[in-house]
Design a protein around this motif. Structure first.
Motif, PDB file in Angstrom:
ATOM      1  N   UNK A   7       0.805  -1.220   0.000  1.00  0.00           N
ATOM      2  CA  UNK A   7       0.000   0.000   0.000  1.00  0.00           C
ATOM      3  C   UNK A   7       0.843   1.277   0.000  1.00  0.00           C
ATOM      4  N   UNK A   8       1.903   1.304   0.817  1.00  0.00           N
ATOM      5  CA  UNK A   8       2.664   2.554   0.952  1.00  0.00           C
ATOM      6  C   UNK A   8       4.174   2.375   0.777  1.00  0.00           C
ATOM      7  N   UNK A   9       4.615   1.166   0.444  1.00  0.00           N
ATOM      8  CA  UNK A   9       6.021   0.948   0.161  1.00  0.00           C
ATOM      9  C   UNK A   9       6.899   0.660   1.361  1.00  0.00           C
ATOM     10  N   UNK A  10       6.306   0.451   2.538  1.00  0.00           N
ATOM     11  CA  UNK A  10       7.107   0.154   3.722  1.00  0.00           C
ATOM     12  C   UNK A  10       6.376   0.487   5.006  1.00  0.00           C
ATOM     13  N   UNK A  11       7.127   0.575   6.090  1.00  0.00           N
ATOM     14  CA  UNK A  11       6.510   0.809   7.397  1.00  0.00           C
ATOM     15  C   UNK A  11       6.723   2.232   7.880  1.00  0.00           C
ATOM     16  N   UNK A  12       5.819   2.647   8.750  1.00  0.00           N
ATOM     17  CA  UNK A  12       5.890   3.938   9.429  1.00  0.00           C
ATOM     18  C   UNK A  12       5.637   3.695  10.914  1.00  0.00           C
ATOM     19  N   UNK A  13       5.718   4.736  11.714  1.00  0.00           N
ATOM     20  CA  UNK A  13       5.381   4.596  13.123  1.00  0.00           C
ATOM     21  C   UNK A  13       3.953   4.126  13.319  1.00  0.00           C
ATOM     22  N   UNK A  14       3.054   4.574  12.447  1.00  0.00           N
ATOM     23  CA  UNK A  14       1.653   4.141  12.546  1.00  0.00           C
ATOM     24  C   UNK A  14       1.508   2.655  12.240  1.00  0.00           C
ATOM     25  N   UNK A  15       2.268   2.168  11.270  1.00  0.00           N
ATOM     26  CA  UNK A  15       2.234   0.742  10.944  1.00  0.00           C
ATOM     27  C   UNK A  15       2.740  -0.077  12.124  1.00  0.00           C
ATOM     28  N   UNK A  16       3.781   0.397  12.782  1.00  0.00           N
ATOM     29  CA  UNK A  16       4.293  -0.291  13.968  1.00  0.00           C
ATOM     30  C   UNK A  16       3.235  -0.348  15.069  1.00  0.00           C
ATOM     31  N   UNK A  17       2.512   0.765  15.253  1.00  0.00           N
ATOM     32  CA  UNK A  17       1.436   0.779  16.228  1.00  0.00           C
ATOM     33  C   UNK A  17       0.341  -0.203  15.879  1.00  0.00           C
TER      34      UNK A  17
END
Length: 262
Positions: free
Chosen positions: A228-238
């Protein structure tokens, strides 16, 4: 480094890990730097134990005061949300809004950065909270509630370092990109601590099932984030933490439910 120096380094790591993942008054050590979060990521499961301890203590007090399991479970759940500053719940809501409402990668990331919450985020939070509350209500007994909360919060955070290490950041800026990728030993220690807690709480056989379940959740979350977005973010970790926490609580509701045969 002497054993005193090593001990001080461990305490510093624990303080940084706890101060980042909770609002507990541990303070921010003077040694905090750009790489501190990844360096101390091994301590995330221990911070999770602290959160679980808060929730189980609140539940025990509520039961002692005569509250029924249902409101006592809600108070325990609320205390874990408060003590973490709703850090992971915020990530879940932002991820649901972004991935659900954005037509393009850029728009999804833009929505995830927006502090406002939308319909997808509200629905995701409601589902998460109701599932966790219903699991705690089903477990009911203070001892089993304590086991479930300690396991869920420790194990759900144990996979965060390896997730950060293996899944590339979706942005060049932001919390996840700025934190960097944890070193292999840090991720291994976090995984080992999480597995140890699961073995103590569930027993070896059922702990293996829990690890497989968490690994599946991690793989699916990583696949969706990359697609969907090409990788992880802090929100994805949450989001990963919230999914793992919910899964372990539901598993505990099955294994620790008073009416279930041993």
């Amino acid at each position: 480094m002497s054993w005193i120096g090593r001990l001080r380094a461990i305490v510093t790591d624990l303080r940084i890990g706890a101060s980042f993942t909770t609002i507990l008054p541990f303070g921010s050590p003077k040694t905090m730097d750009d790489g501190a979060l990844t360096r101390t990521s091994w301590s995330f499961p221990i911070a999770g134990l602290l959160v679980g301890l808060v929730g189980s203590t609140v539940y025990a007090i509520a039961q002692t005061l005569g509250l029924a399991p249902s409101p006592a479970a809600m108070l325990a759940l609320a205390s874990t949300v408060i003590v973490t500053g709703a850090l992971h719940e915020d990530g879940l809501a932002d991820t649901a809004d972004g991935l659900g409402g954005g037509p393009t990668r850029e728009r999804k990331l833009e929505i995830m950065r927006d502090s406002r919450i939308g319909t997808y985020g509200v629905c995701a939070l409601l589902i998460s909270l109701v599932l966790r509350w219903s699991a705690l209500t089903a477990i009911a007994t203070p001892r089993s509630i304590a086991i479930a909360l300690l396991l869920a919060h420790a194990a759900a955070r144990a996979g965060l370092p390896i997730f950060m290490a293996l899944v590339p950041p979706a942005r060049t800026d932001g919390l996840s990109a700025g934190a960097g990728r944890p070193a292999g030993p840090n991720a291994a220690i976090a995984l080992g601590l999480g597995a140890m807690v699961l073995v103590v709480g569930f027993g070896p056989g059922k702990a293996i099932l829990a690890v497989i379940l968490l690994a599946f959740i991690g793989l699916m979350t990583a696949w969706l984030a990359i697609k969907q977005i090409g990788g992880q973010t802090g929100d994805i970790l949450g989001t990963f933490e919230q999914l793992g926490e919910t899964a372990i609580l539901l598993m505990a509701a099955v294994l620790l439910y008073p009416g279930m045969p041993s």
